[in-house]
Write a protein that holds these residues in place. Sequence first.
Motif, PDB file in Angstrom:
ATOM      1  N   ALA A 218       0.831  -1.201   0.000  1.00 48.94           N
ATOM      2  CA  ALA A 218       0.000   0.000   0.000  1.00 48.94           C
ATOM      3  C   ALA A 218       0.868   1.255   0.000  1.00 48.94           C
ATOM      4  N   VAL A 219       2.053   1.177   0.638  1.00 45.67           N
ATOM      5  CA  VAL A 219       2.966   2.324   0.574  1.00 45.67           C
ATOM      6  C   VAL A 219       3.472   2.449  -0.855  1.00 45.67           C
ATOM      7  N   GLY A 220       3.702   3.685  -1.274  1.00 47.42           N
ATOM      8  CA  GLY A 220       4.138   3.903  -2.648  1.00 47.42           C
ATOM      9  C   GLY A 220       4.520   5.355  -2.837  1.00 47.42           C
ATOM     10  N   LEU A 221       4.593   5.761  -4.085  1.00 47.56           N
ATOM     11  CA  LEU A 221       4.911   7.160  -4.344  1.00 47.56           C
ATOM     12  C   LEU A 221       4.177   7.653  -5.578  1.00 47.56           C
ATOM     13  N   GLU A 222       4.031   8.967  -5.644  1.00 51.73           N
ATOM     14  CA  GLU A 222       3.373   9.629  -6.770  1.00 51.73           C
ATOM     15  C   GLU A 222       4.289  10.715  -7.299  1.00 51.73           C
ATOM     16  N   VAL A 223       4.399  10.787  -8.605  1.00 52.64           N
ATOM     17  CA  VAL A 223       5.248  11.773  -9.260  1.00 52.64           C
ATOM     18  C   VAL A 223       4.387  12.669 -10.136  1.00 52.64           C
ATOM     19  N   THR A 224       4.564  13.975  -9.999  1.00 49.53           N
ATOM     20  CA  THR A 224       3.944  14.940 -10.906  1.00 49.53           C
ATOM     21  C   THR A 224       5.042  15.548 -11.761  1.00 49.53           C
TER      22      THR A 224
ATOM     23  N   ALA B 261      17.119  21.250 -17.810  1.00 48.41           N
ATOM     24  CA  ALA B 261      17.169  21.236 -16.345  1.00 48.41           C
ATOM     25  C   ALA B 261      16.262  20.142 -15.774  1.00 48.41           C
ATOM     26  N   VAL B 262      16.706  19.606 -14.633  1.00 47.42           N
ATOM     27  CA  VAL B 262      15.911  18.641 -13.875  1.00 47.42           C
ATOM     28  C   VAL B 262      15.726  19.241 -12.481  1.00 47.42           C
ATOM     29  N   ALA B 263      14.503  19.656 -12.172  1.00 47.11           N
ATOM     30  CA  ALA B 263      14.208  20.257 -10.865  1.00 47.11           C
ATOM     31  C   ALA B 263      13.303  19.302 -10.101  1.00 47.11           C
ATOM     32  N   VAL B 264      13.786  18.778  -8.973  1.00 43.25           N
ATOM     33  CA  VAL B 264      13.052  17.761  -8.222  1.00 43.25           C
ATOM     34  C   VAL B 264      12.779  18.268  -6.815  1.00 43.25           C
ATOM     35  N   SER B 265      11.526  18.235  -6.401  1.00 43.89           N
ATOM     36  CA  SER B 265      11.183  18.556  -5.023  1.00 43.89           C
ATOM     37  C   SER B 265      10.463  17.366  -4.407  1.00 43.89           C
ATOM     38  N   SER B 266      10.678  17.189  -3.095  1.00 47.91           N
ATOM     39  CA  SER B 266      10.049  16.091  -2.367  1.00 47.91           C
ATOM     40  C   SER B 266       9.887  16.506  -0.916  1.00 47.91           C
ATOM     41  N   GLY B 267       8.756  16.127  -0.318  1.00 47.56           N
ATOM     42  CA  GLY B 267       8.509  16.468   1.080  1.00 47.56           C
ATOM     43  C   GLY B 267       9.530  15.881   2.020  1.00 47.56           C
TER      44      GLY B 267
ATOM     45  N   SER C 240      12.117  -1.108  -2.517  1.00 51.20           N
ATOM     46  CA  SER C 240      12.178  -0.663  -3.910  1.00 51.20           C
ATOM     47  C   SER C 240      11.716   0.761  -4.138  1.00 51.20           C
ATOM     48  N   SER C 241      12.160   1.672  -3.287  1.00 54.77           N
ATOM     49  CA  SER C 241      11.800   3.070  -3.499  1.00 54.77           C
ATOM     50  C   SER C 241      12.416   3.619  -4.785  1.00 54.77           C
TER      51      SER C 241
ATOM     52  N   VAL D 176       7.726  14.857  -5.995  1.00 54.78           N
ATOM     53  CA  VAL D 176       7.617  13.464  -5.559  1.00 54.78           C
ATOM     54  C   VAL D 176       6.991  13.421  -4.168  1.00 54.78           C
ATOM     55  N   VAL D 177       5.930  12.629  -4.032  1.00 53.42           N
ATOM     56  CA  VAL D 177       5.305  12.392  -2.727  1.00 53.42           C
ATOM     57  C   VAL D 177       5.412  10.892  -2.451  1.00 53.42           C
ATOM     58  N   SER D 178       6.120  10.528  -1.384  1.00 54.54           N
ATOM     59  CA  SER D 178       6.398   9.109  -1.131  1.00 54.54           C
ATOM     60  C   SER D 178       6.041   8.716   0.284  1.00 54.54           C
ATOM     61  N   THR D 179       5.502   7.500   0.432  1.00 53.35           N
ATOM     62  CA  THR D 179       5.295   6.906   1.754  1.00 53.35           C
ATOM     63  C   THR D 179       6.173   5.671   1.937  1.00 53.35           C
ATOM     64  N   ILE D 180       7.134   5.454   1.014  1.00 51.75           N
ATOM     65  CA  ILE D 180       8.060   4.324   1.114  1.00 51.75           C
ATOM     66  C   ILE D 180       9.276   4.755   1.935  1.00 51.75           C
ATOM     67  N   PRO D 181       9.572   4.094   3.040  1.00 49.98           N
ATOM     68  CA  PRO D 181      10.757   4.471   3.816  1.00 49.98           C
ATOM     69  C   PRO D 181      12.031   4.253   3.002  1.00 49.98           C
ATOM     70  N   GLU D 182      12.883   5.257   2.987  1.00 50.52           N
ATOM     71  CA  GLU D 182      14.139   5.153   2.239  1.00 50.52           C
ATOM     72  C   GLU D 182      15.051   4.137   2.919  1.00 50.52           C
TER      73      GLU D 182
END
Length: 347
Positions: free
Chosen positions: A33-39, A47-53, A107-108, A96-102
């Motif tokens: 059920a844990v996973g992640l969503e990318v917008t 350029a590659v601009a990445v933000s994550s909580g 498989s994060s 990136v919004v993720s609930t997978i523990p790093e």
Amino acid sequence: MSEHFTASAPGRVNLIGEHTDYNGGMVLPAALAVGLEVTLAPRGDSAVAVSSGGYDAPAIRDLADEAVGDWADPCVGALREANTLGLLDGGATLDVVSTIPEGSGLSSSAALIVAVLKAARAAKGEGPSDVELAVAARRVENNYMGVPCGIMDQMAVALATPGTAMALDTRLLDYTLVALPSTHELVVVHSGKTRKLTDGRYAARKVECDTAKRYFGTEDLCLLDWDDVVSADLDDAPKNRALHCVSENIRVHSAIAALGAGDMPALGGAMNESHVSMRDLFEMSLPEIDALVETATELGAVGARLTGGGFGGCIVACVEKSAREYWLKALLDRHSDARFIDAVGGV
């Protein structure tokens, strides 16, 4: 403002079949059920601009950048691959919004790469199949990030369905979905010891497997005969890695049959034997994880094992649904660094 495209991918737990996916064997992962969503918002530059909580500041990178061991590496590699596939023509802004523990072994990185590629496919409006995206995601890990992983994680997070396990032949990329039991849950508990596949120990195991492959003249260690490996004139380390692969592949087939028959003791037995093999033959466990597995079975799990690439991360335990709440509390009371991640089961 540029248009945004969103895609998601789950984390995965491997129920059994560790380090078989780059040795020609079977694996049995399940989606969590844990996973992640990318917008994703395509850009007109590189350029590659990445933000994550999960991180204080956004990462600003470029498509020309090589991997630097940074948390944004999977995003840069995925966008490079998306350009190669013709899904994008330039960089992108990603959230990136993720609930997978790093560092959990769930498989994060594979989920992140697959989600970026799926978002890029949505931006294009067409593109490769999910299987083809999984293969592309593996290329990112192998060739860009330098992680010599197999195909299991990418296939699982691209294709697995909640409530089922994926019986995957990694040599042929053939798979079937196997229903999980309705009476039991596969419970994922983090040991409290984090790990990185890029820290070298995973790669060292891959090198030892490659030594055995050269000796036997095959890419498929899992398909060798046990007695042939035992009698081989091979150093202990590569021999033991090969013995793990041979026996682990047999255990995956046993586990698939046990799930099909609803035989939970047989499934648990295969999981327990798998952990012993990972501990003694593949030497990928840690004392803290061995202790967690031992407690899990002492408290009533029918089977428990380390899951993931090893050297930290999570265990997975098969527990009766009716007993899970008591079992979990007792386990966490005895292992203060451990924490519950997720549980999967059939309906």
